[in-house]
Design an enzyme around this catalytic site. Sequence first.
Site, short mmCIF file in Angstrom:
data_model
loop_
_atom_site.label_atom_id
_atom_site.label_comp_id
_atom_site.label_asym_id
_atom_site.label_seq_id
_atom_site.Cartn_x
_atom_site.Cartn_y
_atom_site.Cartn_z
N PHE A 106 -86.14 1.00 28.21
CA PHE A 106 -84.95 1.05 29.93
C PHE A 106 -85.92 1.07 30.90
O PHE A 106 -85.85 1.08 32.10
CB PHE A 106 -83.96 2.16 29.44
CG PHE A 106 -84.07 3.36 29.71
CD1 PHE A 106 -83.96 3.84 28.01
CD2 PHE A 106 -83.42 3.52 30.09
CE1 PHE A 106 -84.13 4.88 28.51
CE2 PHE A 106 -83.44 5.12 30.27
CZ PHE A 106 -84.14 6.00 28.92
N LYS B 136 -77.22 18.42 39.31
CA LYS B 136 -76.19 18.54 39.30
C LYS B 136 -75.42 19.50 39.69
O LYS B 136 -74.02 19.73 40.61
CB LYS B 136 -75.41 17.64 37.93
CG LYS B 136 -76.32 15.92 37.58
CD LYS B 136 -76.15 16.23 35.74
CE LYS B 136 -77.46 15.25 35.59
NZ LYS B 136 -77.74 15.47 34.64
N ASP C 3 -73.13 23.30 27.44
CA ASP C 3 -74.01 22.55 28.55
C ASP C 3 -73.21 22.56 30.10
O ASP C 3 -71.93 21.32 29.98
CB ASP C 3 -74.17 21.51 28.64
CG ASP C 3 -74.81 20.43 28.83
OD1 ASP C 3 -74.92 20.78 30.35
OD2 ASP C 3 -75.72 18.93 28.91
N PHE D 177 -76.21 14.28 24.56
CA PHE D 177 -77.35 13.55 25.36
C PHE D 177 -78.40 13.28 25.39
O PHE D 177 -79.15 14.64 24.39
CB PHE D 177 -77.12 14.63 26.74
CG PHE D 177 -77.54 14.00 28.63
CD1 PHE D 177 -76.98 13.08 28.97
CD2 PHE D 177 -79.33 14.70 28.70
CE1 PHE D 177 -77.36 12.56 30.07
CE2 PHE D 177 -79.53 14.13 30.33
CZ PHE D 177 -78.27 12.89 30.70
N THR D 178 -79.17 11.91 26.07
CA THR D 178 -80.25 12.15 25.72
C THR D 178 -81.45 12.80 25.97
O THR D 178 -81.91 13.32 24.41
CB THR D 178 -80.64 10.74 26.25
OG1 THR D 178 -81.34 11.35 28.14
CG2 THR D 178 -80.09 9.96 26.77
N TYR E 167 -94.07 36.97 43.53
CA TYR E 167 -93.69 36.16 42.16
C TYR E 167 -92.63 37.45 41.69
O TYR E 167 -92.14 37.28 40.84
CB TYR E 167 -94.98 36.70 41.47
CG TYR E 167 -95.49 35.95 40.36
CD1 TYR E 167 -95.86 34.50 40.32
CD2 TYR E 167 -95.50 36.75 39.52
CE1 TYR E 167 -96.19 33.89 39.44
CE2 TYR E 167 -96.35 35.87 38.28
CZ TYR E 167 -95.86 34.84 37.84
OH TYR E 167 -96.59 33.99 36.99
N ARG F 137 -76.19 0.89 30.46
CA ARG F 137 -75.86 1.61 29.74
C ARG F 137 -75.50 1.13 28.53
O ARG F 137 -74.50 0.17 28.13
CB ARG F 137 -75.10 2.39 29.51
CG ARG F 137 -75.01 4.16 30.78
CD ARG F 137 -76.57 4.84 29.91
NE ARG F 137 -77.14 6.04 31.30
CZ ARG F 137 -77.72 6.70 30.80
NH1 ARG F 137 -78.74 6.66 29.02
NH2 ARG F 137 -78.30 7.97 30.96
C1 LIG Z 1 -78.19 15.30 33.93
C2 LIG Z 1 -78.30 16.35 32.17
C3 LIG Z 1 -79.06 16.84 31.27
C4 LIG Z 1 -80.44 17.16 31.38
O1 LIG Z 1 -80.56 17.77 33.11
P1 LIG Z 1 -82.00 17.43 33.45
O2 LIG Z 1 -82.06 18.37 35.05
O3 LIG Z 1 -82.06 16.06 34.25
O4 LIG Z 1 -83.02 17.75 33.26
C5 LIG Z 1 -78.17 17.45 30.58
N1 LIG Z 1 -77.11 17.40 30.16
C6 LIG Z 1 -75.95 16.72 30.85
C7 LIG Z 1 -74.45 16.84 30.58
C8 LIG Z 1 -77.00 16.54 31.75
O5 LIG Z 1 -75.89 15.49 33.27
#
Ligand SMILES: *Cc1c(COP(=O)(O)O)cnc(C)c1O
Length: 482
Positions: free
Chosen positions: A455, A266, A223, A133-134, A81, A389
């Site tokens: 969606f 990613k 980001d 981004f969403t 931990y 989209r």
């Molecule tokens: C996917 C993504 C996120 C969010 O990441 P998650 O691991 O899915 O929560 C944030 N910014 C960008 C540009 C992304 O493509």
Amino acid sequence: MSTVKFYRPEHQVPLEMHKVRIVQKLYLRDVDERLRLINEAGNNTFLLQNKDIYMDMLTDSGVNAMSDNQQAAMFQADDSYAGSETCNRLRRAIQDVLGLNDFLPAHQGRACENILAEAFCKKGDVVPMNFHFTTTKAHITRLGAKVVELVAAKGLQADSIDPFKGDFDIPRLKQFIAENKGRISFLRIETGTNLIGGQPISMANMLEVAKICRENGIISVMDASLLQDNLYFIKTREEAYKNKDTKEIMHELCAAMDITYFSARKLGFARGGCICSNNQDLLLRMKEFVPLYEGFLTYGGMEVRSMEAIAVGLYETLDMEYISQGPLFIEHLVRELDEYGVPVVKPAGGLGAHLNASAFFPDMPHSQYPAGALAVAMYIAGGIRGMERGTISEQREPDGTERYAELELLRLAVPRRVFTLSQIEYVADRVKWVWDNRQLIKGLRFVEEPKVLRFFFGRLAPVDDWQEKLVAKFKADFGDSL
Ligand SMILES: *Cc1c(COP(=O)(O)O)cnc(C)c1O
């Protein structure tokens, strides 16, 4: 991917510099079953089961293939931990690959965004960015702050072939800063814009934006979730960086930012999230939220084995032979589709190929969801799952009227290191078939429409019997089979 030249130039294709050693069986249901299954799934590709999908091109998140070295590293995960050696290894990888001293762990990208928003956003603030981004937008607006998009006009023009459509509009940014002094929580740079087609942002633009932030005392936040594709585009499309190695570019970029965060679903071919910085004061402002929302500071909600995989995966994001694979497959797909006259967003970006559904169905009203109809047609035609989209991904106005999306796109994501080129060829083939039979395809209507995130969970039905006609044409062209 390599730059190996083929002796037969007409057969030049992107050549993988890796081989596949673990495989997953795929199933291609026959066309009658596909018709039944998509209707059972409410004509919503999110509701399909993976066992019924041949090409899963829904997303690039958490579905990228790991390397042998990543899997090997997972065995040495240290579960302690406090004082976990896994955490130290990940920190050292961040120091080496990004050139940043320290980091805070979080369970995925949106969790980093939650922490950033909690630490820096308050009611009445504004957060400028090239594009939203969403999940980013959701966390910022939840706290009463507002997202303002400052992407250059080319970014929203489906027919612009500019190499860096994710760039900020610099004059607008300067004006925005002058008009909003004291209200800016931070500025966010999305490297590789997700929602506008995975289009990259240039190094020159990012460095200039970071400089403007520094001059105006604004916190710059990158980001970096899609940075591996963006790195490839900087190296191949930006003259000044052609001869620099990826690590040099990475260090120069991260050093220019106050904070760099990423989704390791990613970046790093794994699962998790990290907020990285050289600035201890900034990290301190965010630190308290990690144990509160995520977990102890050694893991922040991540599974330790995933952290080991990220540590190795980060090094792989510097390897041009790996990071070129996604962009080159996408470019190959986009070029073929373009040659067939299929309307596809150009130039090819990262993340996936984006079909322009409005151009497939110029006469279909927005209210019948062209991008959703195209997603359904692609599943019927080939067991291919893309992501709508367009308008279905929007939310209705408070008075119940539809908010029509600026672009009606079907995204066909290309998870990194996952598909073979013959599978990409199959996708191109079925897209062409759908394009040639587009006059048979009609729209959709909601039969079950949730108020939020429709969606994900909403169910739709075709407006008439167009799907049966499409299946009949498929059988006429391909026989009764697949
Ligand atoms: C996917 C993504 C996120 C969010 O990441 P998650 O691991 O899915 O929560 C944030 N910014 C960008 C540009 C992304 O493509």
